[in-house]
Write an enzyme that holds these catalytic residues in place. Structure first.
Site, PDB file in Angstrom:
ATOM      1  N   ASP A 173      28.673 -17.070  -3.882  1.00  0.00           N
ATOM      2  CA  ASP A 173      27.405 -17.389  -3.227  1.00  0.00           C
ATOM      3  C   ASP A 173      27.620 -17.694  -1.753  1.00  0.00           C
ATOM      4  O   ASP A 173      28.632 -18.288  -1.379  1.00  0.00           O
ATOM      5  CB  ASP A 173      26.781 -18.607  -3.923  1.00  0.00           C
ATOM      6  CG  ASP A 173      25.321 -18.785  -3.580  1.00  0.00           C
ATOM      7  OD1 ASP A 173      24.704 -17.840  -3.052  1.00  0.00           O
ATOM      8  OD2 ASP A 173      24.782 -19.881  -3.839  1.00  0.00           O
ATOM      9  N   ASN A 184      18.808 -10.150  -9.582  1.00  0.00           N
ATOM     10  CA  ASN A 184      18.961  -9.624  -8.224  1.00  0.00           C
ATOM     11  C   ASN A 184      18.106  -8.394  -7.950  1.00  0.00           C
ATOM     12  O   ASN A 184      17.949  -7.989  -6.781  1.00  0.00           O
ATOM     13  CB  ASN A 184      20.428  -9.297  -7.929  1.00  0.00           C
ATOM     14  CG  ASN A 184      21.281 -10.528  -7.683  1.00  0.00           C
ATOM     15  OD1 ASN A 184      22.507 -10.478  -7.833  1.00  0.00           O
ATOM     16  ND2 ASN A 184      20.663 -11.647  -7.322  1.00  0.00           N
ATOM     17  N   TRP A 185      17.545  -7.788  -9.007  1.00  0.00           N
ATOM     18  CA  TRP A 185      16.653  -6.641  -8.793  1.00  0.00           C
ATOM     19  C   TRP A 185      15.381  -7.060  -8.046  1.00  0.00           C
ATOM     20  O   TRP A 185      14.643  -6.207  -7.535  1.00  0.00           O
ATOM     21  CB  TRP A 185      16.273  -6.004 -10.124  1.00  0.00           C
ATOM     22  CG  TRP A 185      17.436  -5.401 -10.856  1.00  0.00           C
ATOM     23  CD1 TRP A 185      18.030  -5.869 -11.983  1.00  0.00           C
ATOM     24  CD2 TRP A 185      18.149  -4.213 -10.495  1.00  0.00           C
ATOM     25  NE1 TRP A 185      19.079  -5.059 -12.356  1.00  0.00           N
ATOM     26  CE2 TRP A 185      19.179  -4.028 -11.462  1.00  0.00           C
ATOM     27  CE3 TRP A 185      18.033  -3.274  -9.460  1.00  0.00           C
ATOM     28  CZ2 TRP A 185      20.063  -2.956 -11.413  1.00  0.00           C
ATOM     29  CZ3 TRP A 185      18.921  -2.215  -9.405  1.00  0.00           C
ATOM     30  CH2 TRP A 185      19.927  -2.060 -10.380  1.00  0.00           C
ATOM     31  N   ARG A 240      24.572 -25.120  -9.535  1.00  0.00           N
ATOM     32  CA  ARG A 240      23.882 -24.645 -10.720  1.00  0.00           C
ATOM     33  C   ARG A 240      24.596 -23.391 -11.215  1.00  0.00           C
ATOM     34  O   ARG A 240      25.353 -22.767 -10.481  1.00  0.00           O
ATOM     35  CB  ARG A 240      22.410 -24.358 -10.440  1.00  0.00           C
ATOM     36  CG  ARG A 240      22.170 -23.373  -9.302  1.00  0.00           C
ATOM     37  CD  ARG A 240      20.688 -23.130  -9.075  1.00  0.00           C
ATOM     38  NE  ARG A 240      20.467 -22.244  -7.942  1.00  0.00           N
ATOM     39  CZ  ARG A 240      20.337 -22.652  -6.690  1.00  0.00           C
ATOM     40  NH1 ARG A 240      20.397 -23.939  -6.403  1.00  0.00           N
ATOM     41  NH2 ARG A 240      20.152 -21.776  -5.706  1.00  0.00           N
TER      42      ARG A 240
END
Length: 256
Positions: A36, A84-85, A210
């Protein structure tokens, strides 16, 4: 500073694999990473997001080499989630292009390193050329006997568990499975990760804390490690620090 961290924390594979008093190895056998921070890395430098993703691909190369040096048997990378789409079409196209470029540039080295490539999730949702390249890469490395590189592509843990529940329900309906016989081991055997070692350490970069629908079942007793480091800045010292933190944990798995 990086050299000091590595000299302090880097263990030989033989020493690190020795169990502690609780019977657990100081070296995680299976490490997963939520990579990330690419976008924030680019934004901080006033660069387009694709520049962050390119820098993130370089961090993948560094991390794979570092994992090999440390003797980690299996590393799982969260490359593209089923959510992520929702991102802009251009960013998805950029990520797909980077995936193909990575395969072209790195597959031979991965194969020479005797590393087996595994995919979890449904990578066939990508455009046909990319999906075919992934299939070919998996096939080329299938016989390798060294470490395993697992890439999560179009993966979501809730989707994975839903597929498992449907499969078990079909087996119950057909009379092949007694509902009372369903155990955690039965469920684990149906997961995308069924042939992989249990997850020991889950790392997330960029300061977020998370799991983001990643390996929810598998992480039940994994050690979690969160770092403020953005993924493009993650390197050998950062991985060594995470492994050193893991080595200091007291893993009781619900016991005393």
């Amino acid at each position: 500073m990086a050299a000091m961290i590595l000299s302090r924390h880097k263990l030989s594979r033989e020493a690190a694999s020795m169990p502690d008093a609780g019977g657990h190895s100081a070296l995680p056998r299976h490490v997963a990473i939520i990579m990330d921070g690419n976008g924030r890395w680019a934004k901080a430098r006033r660069l387009p997001r694709i520049a962050g993703h390119r820098a993130g691909a370089e961090a993948v190369r560094r991390t794979l080499r570092a994992a090999s040096k440390l003797g980690i048997d299996c590393i799982t990378l969260y490359a593209f989630s089923s959510e992520n789409w929702k991102r802009p079409e251009q960013e998805i196209a950029d990520l797909t292009g980077l995936m193909k470029q990575f395969i072209r540039a790195e597959l031979d080295e991965i194969h020479r390193g005797n590393i087996r490539l595994r995919i979890i999730g449904d990578h066939r949702a990508f455009e046909p050329e990319a999906a075919a390249m992934v299939d070919a890469a998996v096939e080329k490395t299938a016989g390798n006997t060294g470490a395993t590189l697992v890439v999560a592509l179009n993966y979501g843990s809730q989707d994975e568990l839903t597929r498992v529940m449907r499969s078990l329900a079909e087996r119950v309906r057909s009379g092949d499975l007694d509902p009372q016989a369903i155990t955690p081991d039965i469920i684990a055997a149906e997961l995308d990760t069924a042939d992989l070692p249990p997850l020991d350490l889950l790392i997330r970069t960029s300061g977020e804390q998370r799991l983001s629908n990643f390996l929810l079942w598998q992480a039940a007793y994994a050690e979690l490690y969160f770092t403020e480091t953005l993924w493009p800045d993650f390197d050998e010292a950062a991985l060594a620090a995470a492994v050193a933190s893991y080595a200091e944990r007291d893993r009781r798995f619900g016991g005393l």
